[in-house]
Write a protein that holds these residues in place. Sequence first.
Motif, PDB file in Angstrom:
ATOM      1  N   SER A  17      55.409  18.851  29.909  1.00 30.83           N
ATOM      2  CA  SER A  17      55.018  18.106  31.113  1.00 30.83           C
ATOM      3  C   SER A  17      53.752  17.274  30.940  1.00 30.83           C
ATOM      4  CB  SER A  17      54.831  19.087  32.277  1.00 30.83           C
ATOM      5  OG  SER A  17      53.782  19.973  32.011  1.00 30.83           O
ATOM      6  N   ILE A  18      53.209  17.158  29.775  1.00 31.50           N
ATOM      7  CA  ILE A  18      51.950  16.437  29.582  1.00 31.50           C
ATOM      8  C   ILE A  18      52.093  14.940  29.862  1.00 31.50           C
ATOM      9  CG2 ILE A  18      52.199  16.013  27.088  1.00 31.50           C
ATOM     10  CD1 ILE A  18      48.949  17.072  28.618  1.00 31.50           C
ATOM     11  N   GLY A  38      53.159  35.195  27.343  1.00 30.61           N
ATOM     12  CA  GLY A  38      52.614  34.344  28.407  1.00 30.61           C
ATOM     13  C   GLY A  38      51.970  33.077  27.859  1.00 30.61           C
ATOM     14  N   MET A  39      51.218  33.207  26.766  1.00 34.11           N
ATOM     15  CA  MET A  39      50.610  32.030  26.142  1.00 34.11           C
ATOM     16  C   MET A  39      51.674  31.089  25.599  1.00 34.11           C
ATOM     17  SD  MET A  39      47.440  32.086  26.399  1.00 34.11           S
ATOM     18  CE  MET A  39      46.005  33.063  26.599  1.00 34.11           C
ATOM     19  N   MET A  77      48.353  22.454  35.146  1.00 32.18           N
ATOM     20  CA  MET A  77      47.642  23.727  35.184  1.00 32.18           C
ATOM     21  C   MET A  77      48.343  24.725  36.104  1.00 32.18           C
ATOM     22  SD  MET A  77      45.214  23.389  33.074  1.00 32.18           S
ATOM     23  CE  MET A  77      43.977  24.600  33.401  1.00 32.18           C
ATOM     24  N   LEU A  78      48.817  24.280  37.257  1.00 36.66           N
ATOM     25  CA  LEU A  78      49.506  25.167  38.194  1.00 36.66           C
ATOM     26  C   LEU A  78      50.817  25.666  37.605  1.00 36.66           C
ATOM     27  CD1 LEU A  78      49.473  26.424  41.002  1.00 36.66           C
ATOM     28  CD2 LEU A  78      50.698  24.416  41.827  1.00 36.66           C
ATOM     29  N   ARG A  79      51.590  24.753  37.008  1.00 33.45           N
ATOM     30  CA  ARG A  79      52.859  25.162  36.402  1.00 33.45           C
ATOM     31  C   ARG A  79      52.621  26.050  35.168  1.00 33.45           C
ATOM     32  NH1 ARG A  79      56.392  19.616  37.069  1.00 33.45           N
ATOM     33  NH2 ARG A  79      56.523  19.741  39.341  1.00 33.45           N
ATOM     34  N   SER A  80      51.534  25.846  34.457  1.00 29.73           N
ATOM     35  CA  SER A  80      51.204  26.700  33.313  1.00 29.73           C
ATOM     36  C   SER A  80      50.876  28.116  33.787  1.00 29.73           C
ATOM     37  CB  SER A  80      50.024  26.134  32.547  1.00 29.73           C
ATOM     38  OG  SER A  80      50.349  24.905  31.969  1.00 29.73           O
ATOM     39  N   LEU A  81      50.189  28.224  34.948  1.00 30.75           N
ATOM     40  CA  LEU A  81      49.906  29.541  35.506  1.00 30.75           C
ATOM     41  C   LEU A  81      51.195  30.247  35.890  1.00 30.75           C
ATOM     42  CD1 LEU A  81      47.835  31.622  36.563  1.00 30.75           C
ATOM     43  CD2 LEU A  81      47.952  30.420  38.754  1.00 30.75           C
ATOM     44  N   TYR A  82      52.120  29.537  36.531  1.00 31.17           N
ATOM     45  CA  TYR A  82      53.414  30.120  36.885  1.00 31.17           C
ATOM     46  C   TYR A  82      54.201  30.522  35.627  1.00 31.17           C
ATOM     47  CZ  TYR A  82      52.678  28.267  41.615  1.00 31.17           C
ATOM     48  OH  TYR A  82      52.186  27.983  42.868  1.00 31.17           O
ATOM     49  N   ALA A  83      54.152  29.697  34.612  1.00 31.04           N
ATOM     50  CA  ALA A  83      54.862  29.998  33.374  1.00 31.04           C
ATOM     51  C   ALA A  83      54.258  31.236  32.703  1.00 31.04           C
ATOM     52  CB  ALA A  83      54.801  28.803  32.430  1.00 31.04           C
ATOM     53  N   LEU A  92      54.506  25.889  26.017  1.00 32.05           N
ATOM     54  CA  LEU A  92      55.754  25.162  26.254  1.00 32.05           C
ATOM     55  C   LEU A  92      55.663  24.295  27.513  1.00 32.05           C
ATOM     56  CD1 LEU A  92      58.426  27.879  25.350  1.00 32.05           C
ATOM     57  CD2 LEU A  92      57.839  25.824  24.054  1.00 32.05           C
ATOM     58  N   THR A  93      55.072  24.828  28.573  1.00 35.82           N
ATOM     59  CA  THR A  93      54.942  24.054  29.816  1.00 35.82           C
ATOM     60  C   THR A  93      54.057  22.832  29.616  1.00 35.82           C
ATOM     61  OG1 THR A  93      55.189  26.103  31.067  1.00 35.82           O
ATOM     62  CG2 THR A  93      54.276  24.217  32.237  1.00 35.82           C
TER      63      THR A  93
END
Length: 149
Positions: free
Chosen positions: A23-24, A12-13, A33-39, A18-19
């Motif tokens: 996307s930075i 997960g980390m 942050m939202l896409r990192s949570l989904y990832a 990677l996300t």
Amino acid sequence: MQGTWRWNVVFGMTGIVLTVLFSIGNNPLSVIMLRSLYAFIAFFVLAYPIRYVLAFILKPPAMIGDVQENEETKGSSLDLTTPDEGEDLNDLLKAQMLGAANPAEQEQQSSSNQEADPAFRPLAPPQFVSTTNKQPEDLAKALRHLTGE
């Protein structure tokens, strides 16, 4: 299931890293942050089938005819006994000492040796003689003989 949930957290980390890396430069922080949570959730869930497949691939093949032990009985007993080979060892040492190849020859040699030299006793060498009662000429002669003069 092989491993622990910590492997899933590591996967997960990895998804979070990677996300964020991809996307930075293009998205604001809230979207990242939202896409990192989904990832994280996606990679965490995908880690279970990946771990299952890896465990199946890396499992060593079972030996044919090998009896599988229960997990409860593994390592519960230890057998440290060895067979008693004292008599065989003594027979071999006697045969080697007498120069015989087998026990029948050994018995024949031991009986013939006892008849030929009854004073011989194995592992009982003659005692050393003291030099207190020797003549000085005999001692000098022995010394010359030993030094090679």
